[in-house]
Design an enzyme around this catalytic site. Structure first.
Site, PDB file in Angstrom:
ATOM      1  N   ASP A  54       0.894  -1.245   0.030  1.00 58.74           N
ATOM      2  CA  ASP A  54       0.074   0.007   0.031  1.00 58.74           C
ATOM      3  C   ASP A  54       1.003   1.324  -0.134  1.00 58.74           C
ATOM      4  OD1 ASP A  54      -2.553   1.478   0.119  1.00 58.74           O
ATOM      5  OD2 ASP A  54      -2.486   1.382   2.362  1.00 58.74           O
TER       6      ASP A  54
ATOM      7  N   GLU B 136      -1.482   5.928  -8.595  1.00 65.88           N
ATOM      8  CA  GLU B 136      -2.340   6.984  -8.119  1.00 65.88           C
ATOM      9  C   GLU B 136      -2.333   8.446  -8.889  1.00 65.88           C
ATOM     10  OE1 GLU B 136      -3.139   7.100  -4.027  1.00 65.88           O
ATOM     11  OE2 GLU B 136      -3.671   9.563  -4.213  1.00 65.88           O
TER      12      GLU B 136
ATOM     13  N   SER C 298     -12.975   4.268   4.453  1.00 68.17           N
ATOM     14  CA  SER C 298     -13.563   3.760   5.724  1.00 68.17           C
ATOM     15  C   SER C 298     -14.844   4.523   5.965  1.00 68.17           C
ATOM     16  CB  SER C 298     -12.749   3.926   7.075  1.00 68.17           C
ATOM     17  OG  SER C 298     -11.689   2.998   7.132  1.00 68.17           O
TER      18      SER C 298
HETATM   19  P1  13P Z   1      -9.203   4.642   5.630  1.00 68.33           P
HETATM   20  O1  13P Z   1      -8.186   5.689   6.319  1.00 68.33           O
HETATM   21  O2  13P Z   1     -10.258   5.380   5.249  1.00 68.33           O
HETATM   22  O3  13P Z   1      -9.204   3.494   5.998  1.00 68.33           O
HETATM   23  O4  13P Z   1      -8.202   4.407   4.345  1.00 68.33           O
HETATM   24  C1  13P Z   1      -7.464   3.418   4.065  1.00 68.33           C
HETATM   25  C2  13P Z   1      -6.444   3.577   2.897  1.00 68.33           C
HETATM   26  O5  13P Z   1      -6.840   4.089   1.996  1.00 68.33           O
HETATM   27  C3  13P Z   1      -5.234   2.562   2.880  1.00 68.33           C
HETATM   28  O6  13P Z   1      -4.601   3.015   1.753  1.00 68.33           O
HETATM   29  O1  G3H Z   2      -3.216   5.015   3.606  1.00 68.71           O
HETATM   30  C1  G3H Z   2      -2.901   4.674   4.618  1.00 68.71           C
HETATM   31  C2  G3H Z   2      -3.187   3.312   5.332  1.00 68.71           C
HETATM   32  O2  G3H Z   2      -4.270   3.640   6.558  1.00 68.71           O
HETATM   33  C3  G3H Z   2      -1.979   3.091   6.060  1.00 68.71           C
HETATM   34  O3  G3H Z   2      -1.564   3.741   7.311  1.00 68.71           O
HETATM   35  O4  G3H Z   2       0.578   4.335   6.629  1.00 68.71           O
HETATM   36  O5  G3H Z   2      -0.109   4.601   8.979  1.00 68.71           O
HETATM   37  O6  G3H Z   2       0.208   2.122   8.029  1.00 68.71           O
HETATM   38  P1  G3H Z   2      -0.007   3.833   7.866  1.00 68.71           P
HETATM   39 ZN    ZN Z   3      -4.679   4.908   0.878  1.00 72.97          ZN
END
Ligand code: 13P
Ligand code: G3H
Ligand code: ZN
Length: 311
Positions: A82, A134, A214
């Site tokens: 991610d 993105e 979320s």
């Molecule tokens: P949220 O903070 O809305 O859960 O989004 C998570 C996200 O986009 C991780 O890449």
């Molecule tokens: O997009 C962000 C995700 O919620 C991951 O969060 O970078 O704090 O692990 P993090």
């Molecule tokens: Zn994200």
């Protein structure tokens, strides 16, 4: 079954008008909670690891835990990076056996975003790994990057065909008004469905990704506040908007904050009710159960991917 890429998941999700949940994972209990829900619902899953999660848990541990989840459940599971912010980070994940990586060069110029994404796509595709990129900038906080609402910008549909053609990317995260974290909207929630619709028109059958998705359930915010937390004004994306997005071109919906809230609410209540307990299994067990509950709810009510693991 080995870890899978998201290719087939997205093809079926696009055709079926539903989305796959991409849940952030940081430890064993979160992974177990998510996959227990996926198993009961027979849903395909994307488990995603941020740079922060790698730092916290060590990617080797997370990879092995996710492999254990595949062995235990038999589900199609994709292991995804991610918000990878560099070629090197994406390469490391490809080399470590991730089946999908995100290169997020959305803060760079359009030309640089294309160049960096293209490099990652070439390396990843050579190794059978798919790539998400993105275009447009979400507001919110992810690791060390804090994009203020003023610096965020919607995706420009005029740029997307050129971006996808020049990069060869497999899926694209776009900005339509969602943001990371638990405080997404001050007033009414507003998403630019017109942009999503236009993107779908210009890129037929191409999987779109929604970050910052979320829904921030109020009962969890209230529970956190009741037991000494501080989340007044927390607000997420309404579930009906997420369902609408899933019925359009959105094939991947990213959820992290809701899992964090589910765990935190459970732990706060647990310690309030059981001040003398100190066995981690006693409090992490209920937190894991709560992750499972919320993921089941998402699969049934938001994503629409129940029963789609092998169909
Ligand atoms: P949220 O903070 O809305 O859960 O989004 C998570 C996200 O986009 C991780 O890449
Ligand atoms: O997009 C962000 C995700 O919620 C991951 O969060 O970078 O704090 O692990 P993090
Ligand atoms: Zn994200």
């Amino acid at each position: 079954m080995p870890l899978v890429t998201s290719k087939e998941m997205f093809e079926k999700a696009y055709a079926g008008g539903y989305a796959i949940g991409a849940f952030n994972v940081n430890n064993m209990e979160i992974i177990q909670g998510i996959v227990a829900a996926g198993k009961e619902e027979q849903a395909p899953l994307i488990l995603q690891v941020s740079a922060g999660a790698r730092k916290y848990a060590n990617p080797t541990y997370l990879k092995k835990l996710v492999e254990a989840a595949v062995e235990d459940t038999g589900l199609p599971i994709c292991l995804h990076l991610d918000h990878g912010d560099s070629f090197e980070l994406c390469k490391d994940c490809v080399d470590k056996g991730f089946t999908s990586v995100m290169i997020d060069a959305s803060s760079k110029s359009f030309a640089d975003n294309i160049k960096i994404t293209r490099n990652v796509v070439e390396y990843a595709h050579d190794h059978g790994v798919v790539v998400e990129a993105e275009l447009g900038k979400l507001a919110g906080i992810e690791d060390d990057v804090n994009v203020s609402a003023a610096d965020a910008c919607y995706t420009d549909p005029d740029q997307i065909q050129e971006f996808v053609e020049k990069t060869g990317v497999d899926s694209l995260a776009i900005a339509i008004g969602t943001s990371h974290g638990a405080f997404k909207f001050k007033g009414d929630a507003k998403l630019r469905f017109d942009i999503l619709e236009e993107v779908g028109r210009r890129l037929p059958n191409f999987p779109i990704v929604l970050h910052g998705a979320s829904s921030v359930p109020q009962y969890l915010a209230e529970e956190i506040n009741r037991y000494g937390g501080n989340m007044p004004g927390a607000k997420g994306v309404p579930e009906e908007m997420l369902r609408q997005a899933a019925s359009m071109a959105v094939c991947k919906i990213n959820i992290d904050s809701d899992l964090r809230m589910a765990m935190t609410a459970t732990l706060r209540k647990y310690f309030n009710d059981n001040p003398s307990h100190f066995d981690p299994r006693q409090y992490l067990g209920p937190a894991r159960e709560r992750v499972k509950e919320i993921v089941k709810h998402k699969i049934q009510n938001v994503l629409g991917c129940s029963g789609k693991a092998f169909n």
